[in-house]
Design a protein around this motif. Sequence first.
Motif, PDB file in Angstrom:
ATOM      1  N   ALA A 226       0.810  -1.296  -0.185  1.00  0.00           N
ATOM      2  CA  ALA A 226      -0.183   0.042   0.020  1.00  0.00           C
ATOM      3  C   ALA A 226       1.033   1.219  -0.123  1.00  0.00           C
ATOM      4  O   ALA A 226       0.573   2.416  -0.722  1.00  0.00           O
ATOM      5  CB  ALA A 226      -0.853   0.067   1.285  1.00  0.00           C
ATOM      6  N   ARG A 227       1.951   1.144   0.671  1.00  0.00           N
ATOM      7  CA  ARG A 227       2.699   2.383   0.839  1.00  0.00           C
ATOM      8  C   ARG A 227       3.520   2.651  -0.479  1.00  0.00           C
ATOM      9  O   ARG A 227       3.581   3.624  -0.763  1.00  0.00           O
ATOM     10  CB  ARG A 227       3.820   1.991   2.084  1.00  0.00           C
ATOM     11  N   PHE A 228       3.813   1.622  -1.184  1.00  0.00           N
ATOM     12  CA  PHE A 228       4.659   1.677  -2.484  1.00  0.00           C
ATOM     13  C   PHE A 228       3.601   2.311  -3.510  1.00  0.00           C
ATOM     14  O   PHE A 228       4.173   3.138  -4.334  1.00  0.00           O
ATOM     15  CB  PHE A 228       5.091   0.003  -2.863  1.00  0.00           C
ATOM     16  N   LEU A 229       2.413   1.692  -3.506  1.00  0.00           N
ATOM     17  CA  LEU A 229       1.322   2.143  -4.724  1.00  0.00           C
ATOM     18  C   LEU A 229       0.835   3.714  -4.228  1.00  0.00           C
ATOM     19  O   LEU A 229       0.512   4.405  -5.200  1.00  0.00           O
ATOM     20  CB  LEU A 229       0.309   1.238  -4.692  1.00  0.00           C
ATOM     21  N   LEU A 230       1.089   4.129  -3.027  1.00  0.00           N
ATOM     22  CA  LEU A 230       0.892   5.347  -2.620  1.00  0.00           C
ATOM     23  C   LEU A 230       1.572   6.510  -2.769  1.00  0.00           C
ATOM     24  O   LEU A 230       1.352   7.539  -3.403  1.00  0.00           O
ATOM     25  CB  LEU A 230       0.236   5.523  -1.226  1.00  0.00           C
ATOM     26  N   VAL A 231       2.863   6.157  -2.445  1.00  0.00           N
ATOM     27  CA  VAL A 231       4.001   7.455  -2.126  1.00  0.00           C
ATOM     28  C   VAL A 231       5.218   6.962  -3.015  1.00  0.00           C
ATOM     29  O   VAL A 231       6.092   7.803  -2.736  1.00  0.00           O
ATOM     30  CB  VAL A 231       4.123   7.542  -0.907  1.00  0.00           C
ATOM     31  N   ASN A 232       5.471   5.990  -3.339  1.00  0.00           N
ATOM     32  CA  ASN A 232       6.888   5.658  -4.348  1.00  0.00           C
ATOM     33  C   ASN A 232       7.054   6.916  -5.162  1.00  0.00           C
ATOM     34  O   ASN A 232       5.910   7.145  -6.131  1.00  0.00           O
ATOM     35  CB  ASN A 232       6.922   4.178  -4.957  1.00  0.00           C
ATOM     36  N   PRO A 233       8.157   7.561  -5.323  1.00  0.00           N
ATOM     37  CA  PRO A 233       8.160   8.722  -6.036  1.00  0.00           C
ATOM     38  C   PRO A 233       8.590   8.214  -7.482  1.00  0.00           C
ATOM     39  O   PRO A 233       8.758   9.179  -8.534  1.00  0.00           O
ATOM     40  CB  PRO A 233       9.148   9.680  -5.283  1.00  0.00           C
ATOM     41  N   SER A 234       8.941   6.923  -7.886  1.00  0.00           N
ATOM     42  CA  SER A 234       9.549   6.508  -9.009  1.00  0.00           C
ATOM     43  C   SER A 234       8.672   5.436  -9.896  1.00  0.00           C
ATOM     44  O   SER A 234       9.007   5.567 -11.172  1.00  0.00           O
ATOM     45  CB  SER A 234      11.013   5.933  -8.836  1.00  0.00           C
ATOM     46  N   HIS A 235       7.622   4.930  -9.198  1.00  0.00           N
ATOM     47  CA  HIS A 235       6.669   4.198 -10.069  1.00  0.00           C
ATOM     48  C   HIS A 235       5.751   5.011 -10.810  1.00  0.00           C
ATOM     49  O   HIS A 235       5.138   5.732 -10.018  1.00  0.00           O
ATOM     50  CB  HIS A 235       6.296   3.008  -9.307  1.00  0.00           C
ATOM     51  N   PRO A 236       5.552   4.765 -11.940  1.00  0.00           N
ATOM     52  CA  PRO A 236       4.758   5.740 -12.786  1.00  0.00           C
ATOM     53  C   PRO A 236       3.123   5.552 -12.499  1.00  0.00           C
ATOM     54  O   PRO A 236       2.380   6.232 -12.900  1.00  0.00           O
ATOM     55  CB  PRO A 236       5.022   5.492 -14.230  1.00  0.00           C
ATOM     56  N   ARG A 237       2.924   4.442 -11.707  1.00  0.00           N
ATOM     57  CA  ARG A 237       1.389   4.409 -11.335  1.00  0.00           C
ATOM     58  C   ARG A 237       1.265   4.585  -9.808  1.00  0.00           C
ATOM     59  O   ARG A 237      -0.029   4.216  -9.674  1.00  0.00           O
ATOM     60  CB  ARG A 237       1.103   2.938 -11.832  1.00  0.00           C
ATOM     61  N   SER A 238       2.198   5.031  -9.202  1.00  0.00           N
ATOM     62  CA  SER A 238       2.084   5.240  -7.668  1.00  0.00           C
ATOM     63  C   SER A 238       0.937   6.754  -7.584  1.00  0.00           C
ATOM     64  O   SER A 238       1.238   7.332  -8.494  1.00  0.00           O
ATOM     65  CB  SER A 238       3.401   5.490  -6.925  1.00  0.00           C
ATOM     66  N   VAL A 239       0.224   6.742  -6.876  1.00  0.00           N
ATOM     67  CA  VAL A 239      -0.648   8.009  -6.622  1.00  0.00           C
ATOM     68  C   VAL A 239       0.380   9.379  -6.526  1.00  0.00           C
ATOM     69  O   VAL A 239       0.130  10.099  -7.163  1.00  0.00           O
ATOM     70  CB  VAL A 239      -1.577   7.775  -5.311  1.00  0.00           C
ATOM     71  N   THR A 240       1.415   9.130  -5.492  1.00  0.00           N
ATOM     72  CA  THR A 240       2.248  10.332  -5.213  1.00  0.00           C
ATOM     73  C   THR A 240       2.945  10.754  -6.700  1.00  0.00           C
ATOM     74  O   THR A 240       2.984  11.949  -7.185  1.00  0.00           O
ATOM     75  CB  THR A 240       3.280  10.031  -4.323  1.00  0.00           C
ATOM     76  N   TYR A 241       3.532   9.728  -7.393  1.00  0.00           N
ATOM     77  CA  TYR A 241       4.079   9.993  -8.642  1.00  0.00           C
ATOM     78  C   TYR A 241       3.245  10.661  -9.569  1.00  0.00           C
ATOM     79  O   TYR A 241       3.445  11.680 -10.418  1.00  0.00           O
ATOM     80  CB  TYR A 241       4.512   8.882  -9.249  1.00  0.00           C
ATOM     81  N   SER A 242       2.111  10.213  -9.912  1.00  0.00           N
ATOM     82  CA  SER A 242       0.953  10.787 -10.887  1.00  0.00           C
ATOM     83  C   SER A 242       0.666  12.134 -10.437  1.00  0.00           C
ATOM     84  O   SER A 242       0.379  13.183 -11.233  1.00  0.00           O
ATOM     85  CB  SER A 242      -0.248   9.794 -10.723  1.00  0.00           C
TER      86      SER A 242
END
Length: 340
Positions: A226-242
């Motif tokens: 959940a943390r990865f998909l919410l706030v990871n700054p480098s994955h193009p589908r994370s919420v924070t990246y978007s």
Amino acid sequence: MSLLARSAEELFWLARYIERASSLARIVETHMAYDRARDEDVSWAWLVALHADWERFNASYEDASFKNVIRFYVADMANFGSVRFSLRAARENARALRAVIPTEMWNQLNEFYNRFLIVSEAELDPIRLWRTCTQIKDGCYAQIGVAQSTLYRDEGWRFFSLGLALERADQTSRLLDVKFAQLATGSTPAGGAGDATFWSLVLRSAAAYQAFHRLEHRGADPNRVARFLLVNPSHPRSVTYSVMQMKAMLDELASGFGLTQGQPALEQITALIALLQKASAEPELVGRLHAINDSVQRSLIDITDVLGTTFFGHAEAATPVAKSQSQSAAGSQFQSQTSP
């Protein structure tokens, strides 16, 4: 602004519709993989609950069986959120943009849409559905790839990228809420919110499985996923990246093209980033994930409304009811903006 406001909005929604169709295919594919052994009459009410579509769904279908829900979300043109409707809306926006977008963008989308039109009922059966979902995803990936390779980098590119990033943030947030929609409707066979197998499949549906395991070596712990998909700054589908991409596009519209009216949206985006960073510090993130996702989705609706009033000439929504209907109204916007 050299680009017409109408064209800017059409580019914005073209990207959103393509990403929406792709995301729906990934969510369906994820659950099919997780629940492959169950028969087709089991309730799929969770998918209707996830998108808050009960009123529209109940108007046409008697029960939330596999067959009914899949038809509603893949092939039903009466559903503004279905794959078929999204692809048609994307195509109509592209047709209105023929003088703006490269020929390659139009040709790819037109061919993709026409291929999908002939998808039969048999291709929505459980045995063939995975292939149908793959075809949808591949077509959407190709469309985004053609746009990234050919679309001129002016204001239009920024509005296209803004729509793409906003839709990705919304869809990843919804993907993170699948388990909670299942639990709320009694549609999950085993395991609670901490089911590690399920969270591995969530990673795969977000095309994040390999990236996650490069960084994490202790398996698909739900809080880490959940943390990865919410706030990871480098994955193009994370919420924070978007969301950061949205901010970058608005900054470029202001600095490069003098479109400074995006400041109210930037302020909302800054607040959303702060919310996500605070959420990432939660030691038991999964326990609060549903509430966080709800806040994220509400913020994204508000940002969409602000973009509509500041860039696209929409009247400001006067009531909470009007605001809650903005996404459904946007679903049919292409019909009033494009010529036959």
